[in-house]
Scaffold this active site. Structure first.
Site, PDB file in Angstrom:
ATOM      1  N   ARG A 167       0.809  -1.230   0.000  1.00  0.00           N
ATOM      2  CA  ARG A 167       0.000   0.000   0.000  1.00  0.00           C
ATOM      3  C   ARG A 167       0.836   1.271   0.000  1.00  0.00           C
ATOM      4  O   ARG A 167       0.396   2.314   0.459  1.00  0.00           O
ATOM      5  CB  ARG A 167      -0.958   0.038   1.200  1.00  0.00           C
ATOM      6  CG  ARG A 167      -2.125  -0.913   1.101  1.00  0.00           C
ATOM      7  CD  ARG A 167      -3.158  -0.364   0.109  1.00  0.00           C
ATOM      8  NE  ARG A 167      -4.239  -1.318  -0.094  1.00  0.00           N
ATOM      9  CZ  ARG A 167      -5.396  -1.270   0.554  1.00  0.00           C
ATOM     10  NH1 ARG A 167      -5.643  -0.306   1.393  1.00  0.00           N
ATOM     11  NH2 ARG A 167      -6.315  -2.182   0.330  1.00  0.00           N
ATOM     12  N   ARG A 207      -2.803   6.736   0.192  1.00  0.00           N
ATOM     13  CA  ARG A 207      -3.102   7.964   0.932  1.00  0.00           C
ATOM     14  C   ARG A 207      -2.008   8.471   1.856  1.00  0.00           C
ATOM     15  O   ARG A 207      -2.097   9.595   2.346  1.00  0.00           O
ATOM     16  CB  ARG A 207      -4.420   7.780   1.699  1.00  0.00           C
ATOM     17  CG  ARG A 207      -5.613   7.817   0.746  1.00  0.00           C
ATOM     18  CD  ARG A 207      -6.887   7.423   1.442  1.00  0.00           C
ATOM     19  NE  ARG A 207      -6.823   6.046   1.910  1.00  0.00           N
ATOM     20  CZ  ARG A 207      -7.842   5.345   2.356  1.00  0.00           C
ATOM     21  NH1 ARG A 207      -9.027   5.899   2.445  1.00  0.00           N
ATOM     22  NH2 ARG A 207      -7.697   4.108   2.742  1.00  0.00           N
ATOM     23  N   ARG A 235      -6.279  12.150  -6.147  1.00  0.00           N
ATOM     24  CA  ARG A 235      -7.508  11.468  -5.764  1.00  0.00           C
ATOM     25  C   ARG A 235      -8.648  12.469  -5.543  1.00  0.00           C
ATOM     26  O   ARG A 235      -9.787  12.215  -5.929  1.00  0.00           O
ATOM     27  CB  ARG A 235      -7.162  10.690  -4.506  1.00  0.00           C
ATOM     28  CG  ARG A 235      -8.165   9.810  -3.908  1.00  0.00           C
ATOM     29  CD  ARG A 235      -8.487   8.613  -4.739  1.00  0.00           C
ATOM     30  NE  ARG A 235      -9.413   7.830  -3.948  1.00  0.00           N
ATOM     31  CZ  ARG A 235     -10.654   8.192  -3.691  1.00  0.00           C
ATOM     32  NH1 ARG A 235     -11.141   9.308  -4.194  1.00  0.00           N
ATOM     33  NH2 ARG A 235     -11.439   7.436  -2.950  1.00  0.00           N
ATOM     34  N   ASP A 291      -6.405  -2.845  -7.877  1.00  0.00           N
ATOM     35  CA  ASP A 291      -7.043  -3.461  -6.713  1.00  0.00           C
ATOM     36  C   ASP A 291      -7.303  -4.926  -7.009  1.00  0.00           C
ATOM     37  O   ASP A 291      -7.431  -5.320  -8.171  1.00  0.00           O
ATOM     38  CB  ASP A 291      -8.358  -2.765  -6.357  1.00  0.00           C
ATOM     39  CG  ASP A 291      -8.692  -2.993  -4.886  1.00  0.00           C
ATOM     40  OD1 ASP A 291      -8.223  -2.229  -4.032  1.00  0.00           O
ATOM     41  OD2 ASP A 291      -9.380  -3.994  -4.590  1.00  0.00           O
ATOM     42  N   TYR A 347     -14.937 -12.010  -0.828  1.00  0.00           N
ATOM     43  CA  TYR A 347     -15.630 -10.766  -1.195  1.00  0.00           C
ATOM     44  C   TYR A 347     -16.832 -11.034  -2.100  1.00  0.00           C
ATOM     45  O   TYR A 347     -17.862 -10.368  -2.001  1.00  0.00           O
ATOM     46  CB  TYR A 347     -14.664  -9.801  -1.890  1.00  0.00           C
ATOM     47  CG  TYR A 347     -13.744  -9.087  -0.916  1.00  0.00           C
ATOM     48  CD1 TYR A 347     -14.234  -8.071  -0.090  1.00  0.00           C
ATOM     49  CD2 TYR A 347     -12.402  -9.426  -0.807  1.00  0.00           C
ATOM     50  CE1 TYR A 347     -13.413  -7.420   0.809  1.00  0.00           C
ATOM     51  CE2 TYR A 347     -11.567  -8.780   0.093  1.00  0.00           C
ATOM     52  CZ  TYR A 347     -12.071  -7.776   0.898  1.00  0.00           C
ATOM     53  OH  TYR A 347     -11.259  -7.138   1.790  1.00  0.00           O
TER      54      TYR A 347
HETATM   55  O1  CP3 Z   1       0.464   0.332  -3.094  1.00  0.00           O
HETATM   56  C1  CP3 Z   1      -0.062  -0.775  -3.293  1.00  0.00           C
HETATM   57  O2  CP3 Z   1       0.062  -1.718  -2.495  1.00  0.00           O
HETATM   58  C2  CP3 Z   1      -0.794  -1.009  -4.616  1.00  0.00           C
HETATM   59  C3  CP3 Z   1      -2.184  -0.832  -4.614  1.00  0.00           C
HETATM   60  C4  CP3 Z   1      -3.164  -1.744  -3.914  1.00  0.00           C
HETATM   61  C5  CP3 Z   1      -4.444  -1.272  -3.546  1.00  0.00           C
HETATM   62  N1  CP3 Z   1      -5.197  -2.313  -3.120  1.00  0.00           N
HETATM   63  C6  CP3 Z   1      -4.879   0.127  -3.670  1.00  0.00           C
HETATM   64  C7  CP3 Z   1      -5.998   0.601  -2.857  1.00  0.00           C
HETATM   65  C8  CP3 Z   1      -3.138  -3.106  -3.604  1.00  0.00           C
HETATM   66  C9  CP3 Z   1      -1.985  -4.086  -3.737  1.00  0.00           C
HETATM   67  C10 CP3 Z   1      -4.427  -3.461  -3.114  1.00  0.00           C
HETATM   68  C11 CP3 Z   1      -4.805  -4.835  -2.749  1.00  0.00           C
HETATM   69  C12 CP3 Z   1      -6.033  -5.062  -1.983  1.00  0.00           C
HETATM   70  N2  CP3 Z   1      -7.263  -4.462  -2.144  1.00  0.00           N
HETATM   71  C13 CP3 Z   1      -6.160  -6.054  -0.981  1.00  0.00           C
HETATM   72  C14 CP3 Z   1      -5.095  -7.017  -0.575  1.00  0.00           C
HETATM   73  C15 CP3 Z   1      -4.118  -6.407   0.353  1.00  0.00           C
HETATM   74  C16 CP3 Z   1      -4.618  -6.193   1.745  1.00  0.00           C
HETATM   75  O3  CP3 Z   1      -4.670  -5.040   2.164  1.00  0.00           O
HETATM   76  O4  CP3 Z   1      -4.918  -7.202   2.419  1.00  0.00           O
HETATM   77  C17 CP3 Z   1      -7.480  -6.003  -0.495  1.00  0.00           C
HETATM   78  C18 CP3 Z   1      -8.085  -6.864   0.599  1.00  0.00           C
HETATM   79  C19 CP3 Z   1      -8.167  -5.000  -1.241  1.00  0.00           C
HETATM   80  C20 CP3 Z   1      -9.593  -4.617  -1.152  1.00  0.00           C
HETATM   81  C21 CP3 Z   1      -9.730  -3.192  -0.767  1.00  0.00           C
HETATM   82  N3  CP3 Z   1      -9.425  -2.116  -1.607  1.00  0.00           N
HETATM   83  C22 CP3 Z   1     -10.178  -2.660   0.457  1.00  0.00           C
HETATM   84  C23 CP3 Z   1     -10.598  -3.491   1.653  1.00  0.00           C
HETATM   85  C24 CP3 Z   1     -10.141  -1.277   0.340  1.00  0.00           C
HETATM   86  C25 CP3 Z   1     -10.647  -0.249   1.332  1.00  0.00           C
HETATM   87  C26 CP3 Z   1      -9.661  -0.003   2.420  1.00  0.00           C
HETATM   88  C27 CP3 Z   1      -9.126   1.403   2.376  1.00  0.00           C
HETATM   89  O5  CP3 Z   1      -7.913   1.539   2.607  1.00  0.00           O
HETATM   90  O6  CP3 Z   1      -9.895   2.331   2.149  1.00  0.00           O
HETATM   91  C28 CP3 Z   1      -9.636  -0.953  -0.930  1.00  0.00           C
HETATM   92  C29 CP3 Z   1      -9.404   0.404  -1.477  1.00  0.00           C
HETATM   93  C30 CP3 Z   1      -8.018   0.749  -1.885  1.00  0.00           C
HETATM   94  N4  CP3 Z   1      -7.190  -0.046  -2.628  1.00  0.00           N
HETATM   95  C31 CP3 Z   1      -7.341   1.984  -1.617  1.00  0.00           C
HETATM   96  C32 CP3 Z   1      -6.082   1.889  -2.226  1.00  0.00           C
HETATM   97  C33 CP3 Z   1      -5.020   2.939  -2.268  1.00  0.00           C
HETATM   98  C34 CP3 Z   1      -7.930   3.171  -0.868  1.00  0.00           C
HETATM   99  C35 CP3 Z   1      -8.829   3.897  -1.814  1.00  0.00           C
HETATM  100  C36 CP3 Z   1      -8.751   5.394  -1.728  1.00  0.00           C
HETATM  101  O7  CP3 Z   1      -7.818   6.009  -2.253  1.00  0.00           O
HETATM  102  O8  CP3 Z   1      -9.690   5.948  -1.149  1.00  0.00           O
END
Ligand code: CP3
Length: 343
Positions: A26, A30, A39, A76, A154
């Site tokens: 991640r 943010r 964003r 994602d 999911y």
């Molecule tokens: O930098 C990185 O790692 C690359 C980008 C990345 C994102 N999601 C961007 C993202 C990666 C590798 C993921 C994988 C992901 N997505 C996982 C597996 C990793 C983990 O955390 O266990 C999972 C379970 C998801 C599903 C997901 N996507 C959730 C539960 C959420 C909401 C949580 C949150 O932080 O708001 C997301 C959204 C998401 N994916 C964001 C980002 C940067 C936040 C969105 C935003 O900018 O508002």
């Protein structure tokens, strides 16, 4: 195109290196003001994911800002269910939501899968190709997908959950249906990752974020065989398996045809090494919350962690970095690893 800083790939391949490489799950997100700025002018998360120029830009931001040794393509794990026919929404401050979920055999039959589904994700392949071009070999580019069980969770649950009890209920009450769905998801993941590799990713990581809620028996029946098929299907680049909370199957993970095993922060590195064996590189596993501490505290904790892992290690966190982590904490961690040298 040669990679100028290939420390990450050399380490993943098991070569002897001078220090561990470092990147953070991640890292593109943010924690970076540059990310928040982009964003905030968009309609939402999906616009960012689906616009290759923007996805490439935010993928490269942590390389510029933090000097990490690898980039991970901004996307994602939920793009796969969507390509299979279950669109997702990303609800502000709440997370992912699937308006339709999988509940019956007819629902599974209606899903697209394999190369046919993966062909719908051209925006990801375009983002990968563009990012490789713009990185110009500065650091390697990581591709990823969710693991079959985590994606099933999911698709059945419809959103995040503390227990994922609806998804686990399916495993206990209708295992045959669960296997049908896992089969279709896995075929799609393999086709998708192959296309990502063809577009330019140099290692792929499988995120099994919800591995830790399964019992060992369930993990061996519903998670492991499908991860094994993915590892055997992706022969072109190294593979990392991050099964969060799955300490109870580390011996099995050690037998997979993959190069790297990701550890969460609950797992002592020495224990993981013993259970996984000497064949794999380990990745992890500082507690993301450690980065809220003062820089000098982070530095001490990081060095202690590096010494516990020893060689064959890629420094990372035990899970994704939290969005409210101070940048100076993130920087303290990255800089400490980069200054470290093996004795
Ligand atoms: O930098 C990185 O790692 C690359 C980008 C990345 C994102 N999601 C961007 C993202 C990666 C590798 C993921 C994988 C992901 N997505 C996982 C597996 C990793 C983990 O955390 O266990 C999972 C379970 C998801 C599903 C997901 N996507 C959730 C539960 C959420 C909401 C949580 C949150 O932080 O708001 C997301 C959204 C998401 N994916 C964001 C980002 C940067 C936040 C969105 C935003 O900018 O508002």
């Amino acid at each position: 195109m040669s990679t100028k800083n290939d420390l990450f790939l050399r380490t993943a391949r098991g070569e002897a290196v001078e220090r561990p490489p470092v990147w953070l799950m991640r890292q593109a997100g943010r924690i970076l003001p540059q990310y928040r700025a982009i964003r905030n002018r968009l309609s939402g998360f999906k616009e960012l994911v689906e616009t290759p120029e923007l996805a490439a830009e935010v993928t490269i931001q942590p390389v510029d800002e933090l000097g990490v040794d690898a980039a991970i393509i901004f996307s994602d794990i939920l793009v796969i269910p969507e390509a299979m026919g279950l669109p997702y929404e990303m609800v502000e401050k709440r997370g992912p939501l699937f308006p339709q979920v999988i509940g019956s055999e007819a629902d599974i039959k209606a899903l697209k899968s394999g190369a046919f589904a993966a062909a719908d994700l051209q925006y990801v392949y375009d983002a990968v190709a563009l990012t490789r071009k713009q990185l110009d070999g500065r650091v390697p580019l990581i591709g990823f997908s969710g693991a079959p069980w985590t994606l099933l969770a999911y698709m059945v649950e419809g959103s995040g959950s503390k227990t994922f009890s609806k998804a686990k209920k399916l495993l206990y009450t209708n295992p045959g249906l669960a296997h049908q769905l896992l089969e279709k998801i896995s075929e799609t993941i393999i086709a998708y990752l192959k296309l990502k590799v063809q577009s330019g990713v140099q290692l792929v990581q499988i995120f099994d974020s919800w591995a830790g809620i399964l019992s060992p028996e369930q993990y061996r029946e519903f998670a492991l065989p499908y991860i094994r098929a993915i590892c055997e299907g992706i022969t072109e680049v190294p593979v990392t398996v991050f099964s969060k909370g799955a300490w109870f199957v580390y011996e099995d993970l050690g037998q997979l045809d993959c190069q790297v095993i990701g550890l969460d922060w609950n797992t002592p590195p020495e224990v993981a090494r013993q259970w996984v064996g000497d064949g794999k590189v380990l990745q992890g596993n500082l507690d993301p919350c450690q980065l809220y501490a003062a820089p000098e505290v982070i530095e001490k904790a990081a060095i202690k962690m590096l010494e516990r892992f020893g060689r064959k290690h890629i420094a990372n966190l035990g899970h994704g970095v939290y969005p409210d982590t101070p940048l100076e904490g993130v920087r303290a961690y990255v800089d400490t690893v980069k200054a470290y040298r093996y004795k």
